[in-house]
Design an enzyme around this catalytic site. Structure first.
Site, PDB file in Angstrom:
ATOM      1  N   LYS A  72       9.075  16.028   9.366  1.00  0.00           N
ATOM      2  CA  LYS A  72      10.048  14.740   8.963  1.00  0.00           C
ATOM      3  C   LYS A  72      10.872  14.810  10.089  1.00  0.00           C
ATOM      4  CE  LYS A  72       9.888  11.327   6.290  1.00  0.00           C
ATOM      5  NZ  LYS A  72       9.552  10.843   5.780  1.00  0.00           N
ATOM      6  N   SER A 142       3.411   0.660   9.915  1.00  0.00           N
ATOM      7  CA  SER A 142       2.693   1.050   9.090  1.00  0.00           C
ATOM      8  C   SER A 142       3.309   0.539   7.352  1.00  0.00           C
ATOM      9  CB  SER A 142       3.011   2.741   8.822  1.00  0.00           C
ATOM     10  OG  SER A 142       4.404   2.896   8.449  1.00  0.00           O
ATOM     11  N   GLY A 181       9.652  -2.308   0.616  1.00  0.00           N
ATOM     12  CA  GLY A 181       9.503  -3.397  -0.560  1.00  0.00           C
ATOM     13  C   GLY A 181       9.270  -4.786  -0.298  1.00  0.00           C
ATOM     14  N   ALA A 233      12.936   2.210  -2.364  1.00  0.00           N
ATOM     15  CA  ALA A 233      14.216   2.639  -1.700  1.00  0.00           C
ATOM     16  C   ALA A 233      14.328   3.850  -1.402  1.00  0.00           C
ATOM     17  CB  ALA A 233      15.259   1.843  -2.471  1.00  0.00           C
TER      18      ALA A 233
END
Ligand code: PHE
Length: 349
Positions: A72, A142, A181, A233
């Site tokens: 990451k 994505s 979301g 979230a």
């Protein structure tokens, strides 16, 4: 113990901002993981986030049966920072140099705060980038694929709770109407789910209205009386305290790192709430990007791989039952078994 293979922190020469790349594992293959461009109280909080998020990516790939490892990148923005387009480019070039310097053991993709247009900029510098826009040869956004994969996971949860995967009329509360979301909210509305939603950005109420969804504040929604709570979230929503307040029967969603601490999964289990590990429910995005960009699968084949998350979740729940463990433990065991199997005998385990 240092779990990560490499951690690189550099003050970006153009932007002056901290670029943090955490490479957790390449045991299963070259690592991948998104670029998070987000505000943190201190850059060290960004480092902590990168460490946790990259470890979760390792589990995500392993659980999805993909030959990839976890990484990451976090650019920790000081609170209140707003990036104008020129500064944003500077940041992206700083990131791109760091990624290129890794020589291919890590490829970046989008994450919170970034999108395919940003990947295009990074792609000017390095080939090690997923999800560039389609007209530049990438697999594009994505987030719709991540949302699809979460829907597949929710079907498996529905089957578990009610014996069938028909989600119509089921009550669900969705936390976060960001990239993933919003797609997920639309998919669920189309399934006839009775939706309650929230976001820290109240402008998203418009979307709630459009979809006929009820709106709650982020504080209230955690205790909503629903079948399934869906975190979509930022991480850490499932604190000890939040778990006490839950009134749902299951928690499953695409947010990375939902558990505030690992022990929270035990609390959920004690309360009889089914928790699907986030690294399984959120894998649709990387599954689509990896299988189309690296393995040459067509759109339909990739979709089938994303939808296979339903079977993965069903197997996981069954294994957890058979062994008398939590889904969290069963998930970790499955992922770790795959990683161990790929490690040379000589390495310490
Ligand atoms: N943000 C994605 C995730 O957390 C990371 C990603 C997506 C990486 C697509 C590569 C390609 O899963």
């Amino acid at each position: 113990m240092l779990d990560h293979e490499q951690i690189l922190i550099r003050r970006g020469p153009r932007s002056g901002l901290p670029v943090i790349l955490a490479l957790h594992s390449t045991a299963l293959g070259p690592a991948a993981g998104g670029l998070r461009l987000w505000r943190y109280p201190d850059w060290r909080d960004g480092l902590a986030d990168a460490l946790r998020l990259s470890a979760a990516m390792t589990l995500k790939f392993a659980a999805a049966g993909l030959a990839g490892g976890g990484g990451k990148t976090v650019v920790a923005l000081p609170q209140g920072t707003r990036l104008d387009p020129a500064r944003r480019r500077d940041v992206l070039y700083d990131v791109a140099d760091v990624i290129d310097s890794m020589g291919g053991v890590y490829a970046v993709g989008p994450d919170v705060g970034t999108a395919p247009a940003d990947m295009a900029v990074i792609g000017e510098v390095t080939p090690h980038v997923f999800c560039k826009p389609e007209d530049l040869g990438g697999s594009g956004d994505s987030s719709p694929h991540t949302a699809r994969g979460t829907l597949a996971a929710l079907r498996a949860v529905g089957r578990r709770l009610y014996g069938d995967g028909d989600l119509e009329g089921r009550r669900m509360a969705l936390i976060g109407l960001g990239h993933v979301g919003e797609h997920l909210a639309r998919l669920l509305a189309a399934e006839g789910v009775e939706l309650t939603v929230t976001d820290i950005d109240t402008a998203k109420r418009e979307l709630a209205e459009e979809l006929g969804a009820a709106w709650r504040s982020p504080e209230e929604i955690v205790s909503a009386d629903v079948d399934i709570l869906i975190p979509a979230a930022l991480g850490g929503v499932l604190t000890t305290r939040a778990v006490r307040d839950l009134r749902c029967r299951a928690v499953a969603g695409p947010a990375n790192n939902q558990l505030d601490t690992p022990e929270v999964s035990e609390l959920l289990h004690q309360r009889g709430i089914v928790w699907i590990p986030d690294y399984i429910a959120s894998a649709g995005g990387v599954i689509n990007a990896m299988t189309t960009e690296l393995h040459g699968l067509g759109v339909d084949q990739a979709l089938a791989r994303v939808n296979a998350i339903e079977g993965t979740v069903a197997d996981l729940l069954k294994t957890a039952d058979d062994l008398g463990v939590t889904p969290a433990q069963a998930g970790l065991e499955m992922a770790r078994r795959r990683i161990r199997a790929a490690m040379p005998e000589t390495l310490p385990r």
